[in-house]
Design a protein around this motif. Structure first.
Motif, mmCIF file in Angstrom:
data_model
loop_
_atom_site.group_PDB
_atom_site.id
_atom_site.type_symbol
_atom_site.label_atom_id
_atom_site.label_comp_id
_atom_site.label_asym_id
_atom_site.label_seq_id
_atom_site.Cartn_x
_atom_site.Cartn_y
_atom_site.Cartn_z
ATOM 1 N N MET A 324 0.824 -1.198 0.000
ATOM 2 C CA MET A 324 0.000 0.000 0.000
ATOM 3 C C MET A 324 0.865 1.257 0.000
ATOM 4 S SD MET A 324 -3.051 1.133 2.634
ATOM 5 C CE MET A 324 -1.930 1.405 4.019
ATOM 6 N N ALA A 325 1.979 1.240 0.735
ATOM 7 C CA ALA A 325 2.837 2.423 0.819
ATOM 8 C C ALA A 325 3.391 2.798 -0.550
ATOM 9 C CB ALA A 325 3.970 2.170 1.807
ATOM 10 N N THR A 326 3.860 1.809 -1.310
ATOM 11 C CA THR A 326 4.407 2.088 -2.635
ATOM 12 C C THR A 326 3.319 2.559 -3.584
ATOM 13 O OG1 THR A 326 6.181 0.474 -2.345
ATOM 14 C CG2 THR A 326 5.627 1.092 -4.599
ATOM 15 N N CYS A 327 2.172 1.894 -3.539
ATOM 16 C CA CYS A 327 1.063 2.273 -4.418
ATOM 17 C C CYS A 327 0.627 3.710 -4.154
ATOM 18 C CB CYS A 327 -0.092 1.303 -4.207
ATOM 19 S SG CYS A 327 -1.452 1.488 -5.374
ATOM 20 N N ARG A 328 0.576 4.089 -2.884
ATOM 21 C CA ARG A 328 0.104 5.419 -2.506
ATOM 22 C C ARG A 328 1.175 6.484 -2.684
ATOM 23 N NH1 ARG A 328 -0.689 4.957 3.315
ATOM 24 N NH2 ARG A 328 1.584 5.255 3.280
ATOM 25 N N ASP A 332 0.998 7.076 -6.622
ATOM 26 C CA ASP A 332 -0.239 7.825 -6.417
ATOM 27 C C ASP A 332 -1.424 7.091 -7.057
ATOM 28 O OD1 ASP A 332 -1.958 9.855 -5.629
ATOM 29 O OD2 ASP A 332 -1.589 11.063 -7.427
ATOM 30 N N ASN A 333 -1.535 5.799 -6.717
ATOM 31 C CA ASN A 333 -2.488 4.944 -7.412
ATOM 32 C C ASN A 333 -3.324 4.111 -6.448
ATOM 33 O OD1 ASN A 333 -3.464 3.993 -10.019
ATOM 34 N ND2 ASN A 333 -2.486 2.039 -9.548
ATOM 35 N N ILE A 334 -3.493 4.608 -5.221
ATOM 36 C CA ILE A 334 -4.157 3.815 -4.200
ATOM 37 C C ILE A 334 -5.583 3.445 -4.598
ATOM 38 C CG2 ILE A 334 -5.058 5.774 -2.895
ATOM 39 C CD1 ILE A 334 -3.473 2.562 -1.429
ATOM 40 N N LYS A 335 -6.232 4.263 -5.423
ATOM 41 C CA LYS A 335 -7.604 3.972 -5.838
ATOM 42 C C LYS A 335 -7.698 2.669 -6.604
ATOM 43 C CE LYS A 335 -11.518 5.829 -8.452
ATOM 44 N NZ LYS A 335 -12.056 6.982 -9.221
ATOM 45 N N ASN A 336 -6.644 2.313 -7.317
ATOM 46 C CA ASN A 336 -6.666 1.112 -8.151
ATOM 47 C C ASN A 336 -5.945 -0.069 -7.519
ATOM 48 O OD1 ASN A 336 -8.071 2.242 -10.451
ATOM 49 N ND2 ASN A 336 -6.218 3.443 -10.828
#
Length: 353
Positions: A324-328, A332-336
């Protein structure tokens, strides 16, 4: 019940094998000479054979093994299977009559994919072809996980690693409105495009920031300054830094590649470096580490230094550890994100206060 398209007098049937890679389609035949079937050329690569065919109760095959001998410079190169580049790919194994190719082909294992892959030290490759029945042995739906189940840049992740060229008369949407597939486009290509300007992609992708349809015939000049905008038909695009960027360099040894200059995006572990010249063109090579001080990319697997002489052209992108940390924080893709990071783990479920 399926039926064969061949005459009852047909003798010496051979097989046409198609492997659908992301960057190219490989077509081989067990025949001793090249075969053209339905306008498609199948290469007689030599030492291609079909063995261990397993039949179901209805008499049709459910799985088989494809044996291939890899050759330097051929469609199946040494190391291609050992590096996992064939795992899980769609494959067809079609029988045909080489004396009467106009009779068509018969798909031996419908809906097949490549399961296990083995490659010996002498370059002999065995692909386990599994049909639809094999899918019943695997989960048929999504399962909970704290790690993302998508792959970086795929149609579920939607990070614009590799996107399509801007098309004429094509509808585009905002990135927050992307779906799995819409308007004939998959994943990030619904909201992101690339365009050649001055003979280069300039390490830039273009985000649709006003939904609309590109002009049917006239292609405007797209900006090469990050943050600049362009109106194309009724759609507006904004230039953004690309994740997949160009670089040049050369091999120092079997595991290290020296880049000539700092790429505009810093490579990282689990990313890929993709040669654009030479025998390994478009082969995705996983990155183990990158040293910003020396500009050295370290690989997980060895490659002959002769594959990457001076001024070899590459595409390169950072990696994702699916957390989650890398995605967010990085993409900047936490929605997906396709994960449930807050779902209770087994300790919380089975533990007692």
């Amino acid at each position: 019940m399926r039926s064969f398209p061949f005459a009852s007098t047909a003798q010496g049937l051979h097989y046409a094998i198609t492997i659908f890679q992301p960057s190219e389609t490989i077509r081989l035949t067990t025949d001793f000479e090249d075969a053209t079937l339905g306008g498609r050329l199948f290469e007689a690569a030599g030492a291609v054979n079909i063995t261990n065919i397993v039949y179901a109760a209805d008499g049709f095959a459910t799985s088989a093994d494809v044996q291939i001998s890899s050759t330097v410079g051929g469609s199946i190169r040494p190391g291609l299977a050992a590096r996992g580049l064939l795992d899980g790919l769609p494959i067809t194994v079609e029988a045909f009559d080489p004396r009467h190719p106009e009779s068509g082909t018969f798909d031996m294992v419908p809906g097949a994919t490549i399961g296990s892959v083995a490659e010996s030290t002498n370059g002999a490759i065995v692909l386990a072809v599994q049909g639809r029945l094999a899918l019943m042995k695997s989960p048929m739906c999504q399962v909970y996980s704290s790690m993302c189940r998508a792959r970086l840049g795929d149609s579920r992740c939607r990070v614009p690693i590799s996107v399509d060229l801007v098309a004429r008369g094509q509808a585009y949407v905002l990135k927050d409105n992307m779906k799995l597939q819409a308007n004939g486009k998959w994943g990030a290509s619904q909201a992101w495009v690339k365009k050649l300007e001055g003979g280069s992609y300039n390490d830039i992708v273009y985000e649709c920031t006003t939904a609309g349809t590109s002009h049917a015939t006239v292609a405007p000049t797209y900006p090469t300054v990050i943050g600049s905008t362009v109106t194309d038909g009724t759609a507006v695009f904004t230039a953004r830094q690309a994740w997949l960027v160009a670089a040049t360099g050369q091999a120092l040894d079997f595991f290290n590649i020296q880049l000539d200059a700092d790429p505009s995006v810093t490579p990282s572990i689990l990313g890929n470096i993709i040669p654009q010249t030479g025998e390994l063109t478009n082969t995705r090579i996983p990155i183990k580490a990158y040293d910003e001080g020396t500009r050295i990319v370290t690989l997980w697997q060895p490659f002959a230094p002769s594959n990457f002489p001076a001024a070899t052209e590459f595409l390169i992108h950072p990696g994702c550890d699916r957390t989650m940390a890398t995605c967010r924080d990085v993409f900047d893709n936490i929605k997906n994100m396709r994960a449930e990071p807050y779902a209770p783990n087994s300790d919380l479920v089975t533990g007692r206060a």
